[in-house]
Design a protein around this motif. Structure first.
Motif, PDB file in Angstrom:
ATOM      1  N   LEU A 360       0.815  -1.220   0.000  1.00  0.00           N
ATOM      2  CA  LEU A 360       0.000   0.000   0.000  1.00  0.00           C
ATOM      3  C   LEU A 360       0.845   1.265   0.000  1.00  0.00           C
ATOM      4  CD1 LEU A 360      -2.781  -0.892   2.613  1.00  0.00           C
ATOM      5  CD2 LEU A 360      -2.846  -1.156   0.127  1.00  0.00           C
ATOM      6  N   TYR A 361       2.086   1.154   0.450  1.00  0.00           N
ATOM      7  CA  TYR A 361       2.927   2.343   0.618  1.00  0.00           C
ATOM      8  C   TYR A 361       4.267   2.173  -0.096  1.00  0.00           C
ATOM      9  CZ  TYR A 361      -0.424   3.317   4.340  1.00  0.00           C
ATOM     10  OH  TYR A 361      -1.569   3.540   5.050  1.00  0.00           O
ATOM     11  N   PRO A 362       4.261   2.284  -1.417  1.00  0.00           N
ATOM     12  CA  PRO A 362       5.566   2.338  -2.106  1.00  0.00           C
ATOM     13  C   PRO A 362       6.268   3.655  -1.794  1.00  0.00           C
ATOM     14  CG  PRO A 362       3.789   2.785  -3.641  1.00  0.00           C
ATOM     15  CD  PRO A 362       3.137   2.404  -2.342  1.00  0.00           C
ATOM     16  N   ASP A 363       7.519   3.768  -2.206  1.00  0.00           N
ATOM     17  CA  ASP A 363       8.253   5.018  -1.974  1.00  0.00           C
ATOM     18  C   ASP A 363       7.506   6.180  -2.620  1.00  0.00           C
ATOM     19  OD1 ASP A 363      10.103   3.542  -0.658  1.00  0.00           O
ATOM     20  OD2 ASP A 363      11.634   3.636  -2.224  1.00  0.00           O
ATOM     21  N   THR A 364       7.419   7.262  -1.881  1.00  0.00           N
ATOM     22  CA  THR A 364       6.642   8.421  -2.333  1.00  0.00           C
ATOM     23  C   THR A 364       7.531   9.649  -2.460  1.00  0.00           C
ATOM     24  OG1 THR A 364       4.638   9.699  -1.901  1.00  0.00           O
ATOM     25  CG2 THR A 364       6.033   9.198  -0.009  1.00  0.00           C
ATOM     26  N   VAL A 365       6.964  10.717  -2.995  1.00  0.00           N
ATOM     27  CA  VAL A 365       7.710  11.964  -3.212  1.00  0.00           C
ATOM     28  C   VAL A 365       8.043  12.573  -1.855  1.00  0.00           C
ATOM     29  CG1 VAL A 365       7.630  14.264  -4.217  1.00  0.00           C
ATOM     30  CG2 VAL A 365       6.571  12.332  -5.413  1.00  0.00           C
ATOM     31  N   GLY A 366       9.324  12.877  -1.650  1.00  0.00           N
ATOM     32  CA  GLY A 366       9.780  13.467  -0.399  1.00  0.00           C
ATOM     33  C   GLY A 366       9.828  14.979  -0.466  1.00  0.00           C
ATOM     34  N   GLU A 367      10.332  15.570   0.606  1.00  0.00           N
ATOM     35  CA  GLU A 367      10.412  17.026   0.692  1.00  0.00           C
ATOM     36  C   GLU A 367      11.658  17.583   0.006  1.00  0.00           C
ATOM     37  OE1 GLU A 367       9.753  20.378   4.237  1.00  0.00           O
ATOM     38  OE2 GLU A 367      10.134  18.282   4.716  1.00  0.00           O
ATOM     39  N   GLU A 368      12.615  16.748  -0.283  1.00  0.00           N
ATOM     40  CA  GLU A 368      13.867  17.212  -0.888  1.00  0.00           C
ATOM     41  C   GLU A 368      13.675  17.474  -2.380  1.00  0.00           C
ATOM     42  OE1 GLU A 368      18.518  15.663  -1.462  1.00  0.00           O
ATOM     43  OE2 GLU A 368      17.047  14.475  -0.343  1.00  0.00           O
ATOM     44  N   HIS A 369      14.243  18.581  -2.872  1.00  0.00           N
ATOM     45  CA  HIS A 369      14.139  18.898  -4.287  1.00  0.00           C
ATOM     46  C   HIS A 369      15.177  18.118  -5.081  1.00  0.00           C
ATOM     47  CE1 HIS A 369      17.217  21.663  -2.709  1.00  0.00           C
ATOM     48  NE2 HIS A 369      17.758  21.586  -3.911  1.00  0.00           N
TER      49      HIS A 369
END
Length: 554
Positions: A360-369
């Motif tokens: 249900l939780y693959p790697d997602t977009v983080g806060e780092e640009h």
């Protein structure tokens, strides 16, 4: 035999509203007729556009500040006209951009623990539009890249760090209704009032593809999917609401186009890049429909519909970084009602296990640009930097479960704790002095000796403690060089003089107390004791005033 029911792990997703005490009450939601969601949220703050007289404003609340809000809650009040759109920066949870009818775009810096007073001064002012600014949109991967569109039919790409315009796109004959970046930020898709969809290169403004979208006269919305396809919502010629899927290469020929109902509210699509779920929220509707997108036909699969009794005025969605993984939460919406309530709706996948569900939780977009603004304008493309949600399993709880960390107050308590411990040590010395004095009432010679020792030792200890306090006070000053050494010496001398005077009076009082106790133990009558007191006063006339003052104090 063909499978009747499609196999999907999201077939049983259901939505549930939080309890009223875990929602946000008494919000003065804007009455603007502009087609905007009026709400945006990130893992730290909730922002809502509010009604304001004499200008534009929006409120920013920490997520854990649930319940009924005060009427005088601090607002962001820098705009001179109504605020039309707001959006949090994906690379900094404390930065938010706003567009207004005063033709300006402003970027604001929000403190970590929220606002304590009205914020009127923006960090960056971006002034170039000739008419109202209806939409602001941050770049998904490049730092400090902001897009804005206005009633002047222009799209401006800003470098917020330098307050400069990188690109001006002027290819739309009528008002721009919707804009969306693709997954890596190399293209944008626009929906215009002339019913056309346009794929544009944001670096030079070149129109790459053009195709006719929905045929209805009412507003149309368009978003990019992760694989490059385009999902739109709009109206047919008969004013029936529709959704459609388009391929960028054959824009104008829909892969799928389905009719939903005959309501007149604009449908806002929200797309989850990790799970492929698409949520449709209509303005004025009391339902939220959700679908699953697959790359193969029939592409769009209806899952279910969340229904409630109250129509929604606006809505915001939490990024995947803010999900509560312990209850298998895959989406969370913040629904604005006309009554001033912001209702929290959580969509979860029913699972018996409370362990982390990797499917249900693959790697997602983080806060780092991924790239900088200079790299992007030079032609560099980069996909978003992904992060593991497992690392955030301890955070991202629902509002009812979240608590105030209180990091700032804890630091202050540590600092004040040092001063408090010093005062406690001083009080302990004073109490120890009194107890030792009480235990030394057996002989007059021993009392005189112990009294002189008690008079000297606490003064020396307090001299050291006062020096320590003086150094602590000086080190806490923002500008130590502004206080001269001579003034410090004068202050220390005054402190020592006061301390000597205090302990002299205390020792004198102890002597009189011991004198009275010796007289009482020897059986002296009250009249004899009074005569002895008057005789002592006549011998020491110079200290009558001090003795009477001390008697009144103690």
């Amino acid at each position: 035999m063909a499978r009747v029911v499609r196999n999907s792990k999201f077939r049983h997703v259901f939505g549930q509203a939080a309890k009223k005490q875990d929602c946000y009450e008494n919000i003065r939601i804007t009455k603007s007729a502009w087609d905007s969601t009026f709400c945006t949220v990130n893992p730290k703050f909730l922002a809502v556009i509010t009604e304001s007289a004499g200008g534009g404003a929006f409120m920013v609340l920490p997520l854990d500040k649930v319940g009924r809000l005060d009427r005088d809650v601090p607002l962001v009040t820098g705009h001179k006209a109504a605020v039309l759109d707001i959006q949090w920066c994906p690379h900094n949870d404390n930065v938010i951009a706003s567009g207004s009818e005063d033709c300006t775009v402003k970027v604001w810096q929000i403190p970590d623990h929220g606002l304590t007073q009205n914020l009127t001064q923006a960090s960056v002012d971006l002034i170039a539009h000739q008419r109202r600014v209806g939409q602001v949109l941050w770049h998904p991967t490049a730092l400090n890249i902001l897009l804005s569109s206005g009633g002047d039919t222009k799209i401006l790409i800003w470098n917020v760090g330098k307050s400069t315009i990188l690109t001006t796109i002027d290819c739309h004959p009528e008002v721009i209704l919707s804009i969306s970046w693709n997954y890596d930020g190399s293209r944008i898709i626009t929906a215009c009032k002339d019913k056309y969809l346009r794929v544009i290169n944001p670096r030079n403004g070149e129109v790459l593809k053009t195709g006719l979208g929905h045929q209805g006269a009412k507003p149309m919305r368009a978003i990019y999917l992760r694989d490059g396809r385009i999902f739109t919502t709009g109206f047919s010629k008969m004013s029936e609401r529709q959704y459609a899927l388009w391929d960028e290469a054959t824009l104008g020929n829909a892969l799928v186009m389905e009719e939903l109902d005959s309501s007149n509210g604009v449908l806002f699509p929200f797309y989850d890049e990790d799970t492929g779920l698409i949520f449709l929220c209509g303005k004025g509707d009391s339902t939220i429909r959700y679908f699953e997108y697959t790359p193969e036909p029939p592409y769009i699969h209806f899952i279910n519909m969340y229904s409630s009794s109250d129509p929604q005025r606006g809505i915001g969605v939490m990024p995947k970084r803010g999900m509560n993984t312990t209850i298998c939460e895959i989406a969370r919406f913040y629904k604005l009602l006309n009554t001033g309530l912001c209702e929290v709706i959580s969509f979860t996948v029913p699972r018996k296990s409370e362990l982390f569900q990797e499917d249900l939780y693959p790697d997602t977009v983080g806060e780092e640009h991924a790239i900088t603004a200079d790299e992007w304008i030079k032609g560099t493309n980069a996909k978003p930097v992904l992060m593991s949600i497992r690392d955030l399993q301890g955070g991202g709880k629902t509002p009812g479960q979240s608590g105030n960390s209180g990091g700032g107050s804890a630091k202050q308590e540590v600092v004040f704790g040092k001063s408090t411990s010093t005062a406690a040590k001083t009080q302990q010395n004073l109490s120890g002095k009194s107890s030792s004095t009480q235990s030394q009432k057996d002989g007059a010679g021993n009392q005189q000796q112990s009294s002189s020792q008690n008079k000297i030792e606490p003064i020396q200890e307090l001299q050291q403690q006062s020096n320590h306090l003086g150094l602590t006070q000086q080190s806490s000053l923002s500008s130590p060089t502004s206080v001269s050494p001579s003034s410090n010496n004068t202050i220390n001398q005054q402190i020592l003089s006061k301390l000597n005077d205090i302990f002299f009076r205390m020792n004198d009082f102890d002597k009189r107390l011991q004198f009275i106790e010796r007289a009482l133990r020897s059986g002296t009558t009250a009249s004899t004791l009074l005569a002895t007191k008057q005789l002592s006063v006549s011998k020491h006339q110079s200290r009558v005033e001090n003795d009477s003052n001390d008697d009144l104090r103690f």
